[in-house]
Motif scaffolding. Structure first.
Motif, PDB file in Angstrom:
ATOM      1  N   SER A   1       5.727  -6.179  -0.398  1.00  0.00           N
ATOM      2  CA  SER A   1       4.889  -7.247  -0.935  1.00  0.00           C
ATOM      3  C   SER A   1       3.411  -6.892  -0.761  1.00  0.00           C
ATOM      4  CB  SER A   1       5.196  -8.566  -0.226  1.00  0.00           C
ATOM      5  OG  SER A   1       4.791  -8.501   1.135  1.00  0.00           O
ATOM      6  N   ASP A   2       2.563  -7.502  -1.580  1.00  0.00           N
ATOM      7  CA  ASP A   2       1.127  -7.256  -1.480  1.00  0.00           C
ATOM      8  C   ASP A   2       0.583  -7.728  -0.136  1.00  0.00           C
ATOM      9  OD1 ASP A   2       0.609  -6.096  -4.075  1.00  0.00           O
ATOM     10  OD2 ASP A   2       1.007  -8.068  -4.922  1.00  0.00           O
ATOM     11  N   THR A   3       1.165  -8.805   0.369  1.00  0.00           N
ATOM     12  CA  THR A   3       0.741  -9.300   1.685  1.00  0.00           C
ATOM     13  C   THR A   3       1.045  -8.284   2.772  1.00  0.00           C
ATOM     14  OG1 THR A   3       1.130 -11.593   1.000  1.00  0.00           O
ATOM     15  CG2 THR A   3       0.990 -11.165   3.368  1.00  0.00           C
ATOM     16  N   LYS A   4       2.254  -7.687   2.709  1.00  0.00           N
ATOM     17  CA  LYS A   4       2.624  -6.679   3.699  1.00  0.00           C
ATOM     18  C   LYS A   4       1.754  -5.444   3.554  1.00  0.00           C
ATOM     19  CE  LYS A   4       6.963  -5.862   4.718  1.00  0.00           C
ATOM     20  NZ  LYS A   4       8.371  -5.359   4.656  1.00  0.00           N
ATOM     21  N   LEU A   5       1.510  -5.008   2.323  1.00  0.00           N
ATOM     22  CA  LEU A   5       0.692  -3.824   2.105  1.00  0.00           C
ATOM     23  C   LEU A   5      -0.720  -4.041   2.641  1.00  0.00           C
ATOM     24  CD1 LEU A   5       0.322  -1.006   0.853  1.00  0.00           C
ATOM     25  CD2 LEU A   5      -0.348  -2.147  -1.285  1.00  0.00           C
ATOM     26  N   TYR A   6      -1.280  -5.199   2.363  1.00  0.00           N
ATOM     27  CA  TYR A   6      -2.631  -5.506   2.841  1.00  0.00           C
ATOM     28  C   TYR A   6      -2.676  -5.536   4.368  1.00  0.00           C
ATOM     29  CZ  TYR A   6      -6.975  -8.055   3.642  1.00  0.00           C
ATOM     30  OH  TYR A   6      -8.220  -8.442   4.089  1.00  0.00           O
ATOM     31  N   SER A   7      -1.730  -6.232   4.974  1.00  0.00           N
ATOM     32  CA  SER A   7      -1.721  -6.393   6.432  1.00  0.00           C
ATOM     33  C   SER A   7      -1.499  -5.072   7.144  1.00  0.00           C
ATOM     34  CB  SER A   7      -0.639  -7.395   6.846  1.00  0.00           C
ATOM     35  OG  SER A   7      -0.834  -8.641   6.216  1.00  0.00           O
ATOM     36  N   VAL A   8      -0.528  -4.293   6.670  1.00  0.00           N
ATOM     37  CA  VAL A   8      -0.207  -3.019   7.314  1.00  0.00           C
ATOM     38  C   VAL A   8      -1.340  -2.017   7.102  1.00  0.00           C
ATOM     39  CG1 VAL A   8       1.402  -1.081   7.325  1.00  0.00           C
ATOM     40  CG2 VAL A   8       2.271  -3.410   7.160  1.00  0.00           C
ATOM     41  N   ASN A   9      -1.963  -2.056   5.932  1.00  0.00           N
ATOM     42  CA  ASN A   9      -3.098  -1.181   5.669  1.00  0.00           C
ATOM     43  C   ASN A   9      -4.239  -1.470   6.646  1.00  0.00           C
ATOM     44  OD1 ASN A   9      -4.673   0.758   4.405  1.00  0.00           O
ATOM     45  ND2 ASN A   9      -5.323  -0.596   2.770  1.00  0.00           N
ATOM     46  N   LEU A  10      -4.514  -2.740   6.854  1.00  0.00           N
ATOM     47  CA  LEU A  10      -5.551  -3.136   7.815  1.00  0.00           C
ATOM     48  C   LEU A  10      -5.168  -2.724   9.233  1.00  0.00           C
ATOM     49  CD1 LEU A  10      -8.230  -4.623   8.310  1.00  0.00           C
ATOM     50  CD2 LEU A  10      -6.918  -6.748   8.509  1.00  0.00           C
TER      51      LEU A  10
END
Length: 266
Positions: free
Chosen positions: A92-101
């Motif tokens: 998910s975009d939320t997971k990608l954003y969070s894990v990227n951060l």
């Protein structure tokens, strides 16, 4: 089940995003070590090597390394949001954003830990001088029983505040980037570069305006606590919560843009 897409686990995604960032940090740290060694050798050659010189040199280079690490991690993170290779990962975009951060945070913490080890190593040849300085400090603060505990709490509070400020800068950079990306998607190809520049300027100015408001509020919080009871420790943690709250709001906006407006660029 037929047609089902298996989502990538958080751990697998974190490994995938963290490894290239750690390799990038290792290259910076290698240059840092070479610079420190060459500086110390030059000081030995000039006969100007003092007991505090290696530590001072290491700390001086640490600021440069920290800035370079922040810039390179930011660039890598923003590339991930517009890369086919990462956006097509079943997550998910939320997971990608969070894990990227989180992976960027791991990268900067890793760099900080290595820097701390380098500082410690440079103190070893002059350990007696360091211990002498610590004993003098202990003697000077003997009549202040809570000095060291307050210093530790204040140091931790300052470190946490610095981490919060770093996270806020990353979330702000991402929000600026994705906002500009979403807006230029509606422009014709022939004019995208010009309008993208104009839009980025507008977004950056707007961000600086909002940031000035946030900075004023944070300063107000700190001044409020200082004037009220002089509790610097509480003011640091309160300001940290404020910055993280603002970063969370920016993160919601960035995830929304990722889900609905931002397309991959390569």
């Amino acid at each position: 089940m037929k047609g089902m897409i298996l989502m990538t686990s958080t751990y697998s995604l974190l490994k995938s995003l963290t490894r290239p960032k750690i390799r990038m940090m290792n290259r910076i740290l290698l240059i840092d070590v070479i610079a420190i060694v060459l500086t110390i050798l030059y000081q030995v050659y000039r006969g100007a090597l003092g007991s505090e010189s290696p530590v001072a040199d290491t700390l001086s280079y640490a600021f440069v390394v920290g800035f370079a690490a922040f810039v390179l991690l930011s660039r890598n993170s923003e590339h991930i949001f517009v890369s086919d290779a990462y956006r097509l990962i079943p997550a998910s975009d939320t997971k990608l954003y969070s894990v990227n951060l989180l992976s960027s945070f791991i990268g900067i913490v890793y760099t900080g830990i290595v820097q701390a080890v380098l500082v410690f190593v440079t103190t070893i040849p002059f350990w007696n001088d360091v211990m002498k300085s610590l004993k003098e400090m202990a003697h000077y603060t003997a009549d202040q029983p809570h000095f060291f505990s307050q210093m530790i709490y204040t140091g931790v509070g300052g470190l946490v505040l610095a981490i919060a400020a770093t996270i806020l800068m990353w979330t702000s950079i991402t929000l600026i980037h994705l906002t500009g990306k979403a807006l230029t998607a509606f422009l014709p190809d022939s004019r995208q570069k010009f309008f993208r520049f104009i839009l980025y300027v507008v977004v950056v100015v707007a961000f600086l305006y909002v940031s000035s408001i946030v900075a004023n509020r944070v300063n107000g919080v700190i001044d409020h606590f200082f004037n009220l009871n002089g509790d610097m420790i509480a003011s640091l943690y309160y300001a940290t919560i404020y910055l993280l709250g603002f970063a969370a709001v920016e993160s919601v906006g960035s995830v929304y843009l990722l889900k609905h407006w931002v397309e991959t660029g390569d």
